[in-house]
Design an enzyme around this catalytic site. Structure first.
Site, short mmCIF file in Angstrom:
data_model
loop_
_atom_site.label_atom_id
_atom_site.label_comp_id
_atom_site.label_asym_id
_atom_site.label_seq_id
_atom_site.Cartn_x
_atom_site.Cartn_y
_atom_site.Cartn_z
N GLU A 173 96.80 50.08 35.00
CA GLU A 173 97.55 48.40 36.37
C GLU A 173 97.81 49.15 37.40
O GLU A 173 97.40 48.22 38.86
CB GLU A 173 98.62 47.98 35.43
CG GLU A 173 98.07 46.99 34.04
CD GLU A 173 97.24 46.10 34.24
OE1 GLU A 173 97.63 45.30 35.85
OE2 GLU A 173 96.51 45.25 33.58
N CYS A 197 89.92 41.50 25.41
CA CYS A 197 91.32 42.35 25.24
C CYS A 197 91.22 42.79 23.63
O CYS A 197 91.81 41.65 22.66
CB CYS A 197 92.91 41.39 25.93
SG CYS A 197 94.26 41.90 25.30
N ASN A 198 91.65 43.68 23.31
CA ASN A 198 92.15 43.78 21.78
C ASN A 198 92.88 43.24 21.02
O ASN A 198 93.04 42.56 19.99
CB ASN A 198 91.49 45.05 20.86
CG ASN A 198 90.15 46.50 21.81
OD1 ASN A 198 89.46 46.18 20.95
ND2 ASN A 198 90.30 46.90 22.97
N CYS A 241 90.95 49.63 23.56
CA CYS A 241 91.44 49.02 25.21
C CYS A 241 90.29 48.90 26.02
O CYS A 241 90.40 50.02 26.12
CB CYS A 241 93.53 49.53 24.99
SG CYS A 241 93.47 49.03 26.12
N THR A 242 90.19 47.55 25.98
CA THR A 242 89.71 47.35 27.79
C THR A 242 90.12 48.06 28.57
O THR A 242 89.01 48.35 29.52
CB THR A 242 89.34 46.02 27.61
OG1 THR A 242 90.40 44.93 27.57
CG2 THR A 242 88.41 45.51 26.29
N HIS A 243 91.36 48.35 28.47
CA HIS A 243 91.70 49.60 30.30
C HIS A 243 90.77 50.42 29.97
O HIS A 243 90.86 51.38 31.08
CB HIS A 243 92.92 49.25 29.93
CG HIS A 243 94.21 47.95 30.94
ND1 HIS A 243 94.03 46.76 29.71
CD2 HIS A 243 94.65 47.84 31.69
CE1 HIS A 243 95.04 46.11 30.55
NE2 HIS A 243 95.03 46.74 32.08
N ASP A 277 92.04 38.56 29.75
CA ASP A 277 92.90 40.27 29.39
C ASP A 277 94.42 39.87 29.51
O ASP A 277 94.53 38.89 30.68
CB ASP A 277 92.61 40.94 29.85
CG ASP A 277 92.90 42.58 29.51
OD1 ASP A 277 92.55 43.25 28.66
OD2 ASP A 277 92.52 43.46 30.11
N SER A 278 95.23 40.86 29.17
CA SER A 278 97.09 40.80 29.98
C SER A 278 96.13 41.57 31.55
O SER A 278 97.26 40.91 31.85
CB SER A 278 96.87 41.99 29.54
OG SER A 278 96.96 43.41 29.23
N1 DGL Z 1 93.65 45.43 27.90
C1 DGL Z 1 94.45 44.84 26.36
C2 DGL Z 1 93.13 45.51 24.90
O1 DGL Z 1 92.47 45.60 25.22
C3 DGL Z 1 95.36 44.96 26.65
C4 DGL Z 1 96.59 46.05 27.30
C5 DGL Z 1 98.04 45.98 27.51
O2 DGL Z 1 98.45 44.17 27.81
O3 DGL Z 1 99.03 46.37 26.58
O4 DGL Z 1 94.61 46.11 23.74
#
Ligand code: DGL
Length: 265
Positions: free
Chosen positions: A152, A74-75, A184-186, A11-12
């Site tokens: 974050e 991560c999407n 988005c996984t966040h 993931d990012s």
């Molecule tokens: N967690 C990530 C996702 O699912 C990306 C978040 C990001 O880096 O912008 O898209």
């Protein structure tokens, strides 16, 4: 391919930990090697070329370390396309589920909201996945650029989150959605706040379980599923190790996880 190799997860930043949690539950005997690129998060507002270059750093690292499967938690990375992420490596790639079946199974009025990064929204991938199954369903995708930087930083509630939830949920409420995908996984870190913002008439869905199921099916079919032993997770961040570890405590079984800071360059 060696069955005893770990499953790679990328993931990012810390977002993919919400997927790693579900993977640990669905695949209790597997070892995982997670990389969160906390030095360069967020990815979701960057141009495609930059994202691809950063993803290449992550996958090269995992290829050198040795993994039997990559789960893209991560999407934003997933919508680049799993074959191009695979890039000729020996391991296969499972991306985030788009949640189309899940959402269509829940919605009553066929109006589905998608909350995601601007990059994911611009790709149109979730709308396309839903409409491939049901051409009559309406999909309303909302970019939510303020969520990831807050998460974050370890901010999961309070005025800044409430304000962002109110701003991003307003157009979706206006459209009359009865179902919202957290694409988005966040965002599962602030799921309670998002649910509060929409109220009880809207169902909020996280496609992490569907993703873990796809990973399980892949390992079974490939004869790579581990059936015994207690799986362990090695969780790597490219910066801010202590902050990442503190955030991970909200998601992971800490007894089965170890943490370290790595450099990709
Ligand atoms: N967690 C990530 C996702 O699912 C990306 C978040 C990001 O880096 O912008 O898209």
């Amino acid at each position: 391919m060696d069955k005893n190799l770990p499953v790679g997860v990328i993931d990012s930043g810390v977002g993919g930990l919400s997927v790693l949690k579900v993977l640990q539950q669905a695949l209790p005997h597997e070892d995982f090697l997670y990389i969160g690129d906390t030095a360069r998060t967020p990815y979701g507002q960057r141009p495609e070329k930059e994202i691809r270059a950063m993803v290449h750093d992550l996958t090269d690292y995992l290829d050198n370390a040795g993994i039997k499967l990559l789960v893209v938690a991560c999407n934003t990375i997933t919508v680049l396309g799993t074959e191009s992420i695979r890039n000729g490596y020996a391991f296969d790639v499972v991306g985030m589920s788009k949640g189309a079946e899940l959402a269509l199974g829940v919605t009553k009025n066929k109006k589905i909201g998608v909350m995601a990064t601007p990059f994911t929204v611009a790709s149109g991938a979730h709308k396309a996945a839903v409409n491939a199954l049901d051409a009559d369903a309406e999909v309303f995708a909302q970019g939510c650029p303020d969520f990831v930087p807050l998460i974050e930083q370890g901010v999961f509630s309070g005025a800044a989150i409430e304000d962002a939830v109110a701003r991003y949920s307003a157009p979706l409420k206006e459209a009359g959605v009865d179902t919202v995908l957290l694409s988005c996984t966040h965002y599962p870190f602030i799921r309670a706040e998002i649910e509060k913002g929409f109220g009880e008439s809207v169902t909020v869905l996280d496609p992490a379980e569907a993703t873990a199921l796809q990973a399980r099916i892949f390992l079974e079919r490939a004869g790579l599923l581990k059936m015994q032993g207690t799986g362990r997770s090695r969780v790597c961040f490219t910066a801010e190790l202590n902050r990442g570890k503190a955030i991970a405590e909200r998601m992971l079984d800490m007894e089965r996880s170890s943490f370290e800071e790595i450099s990709l360059l």
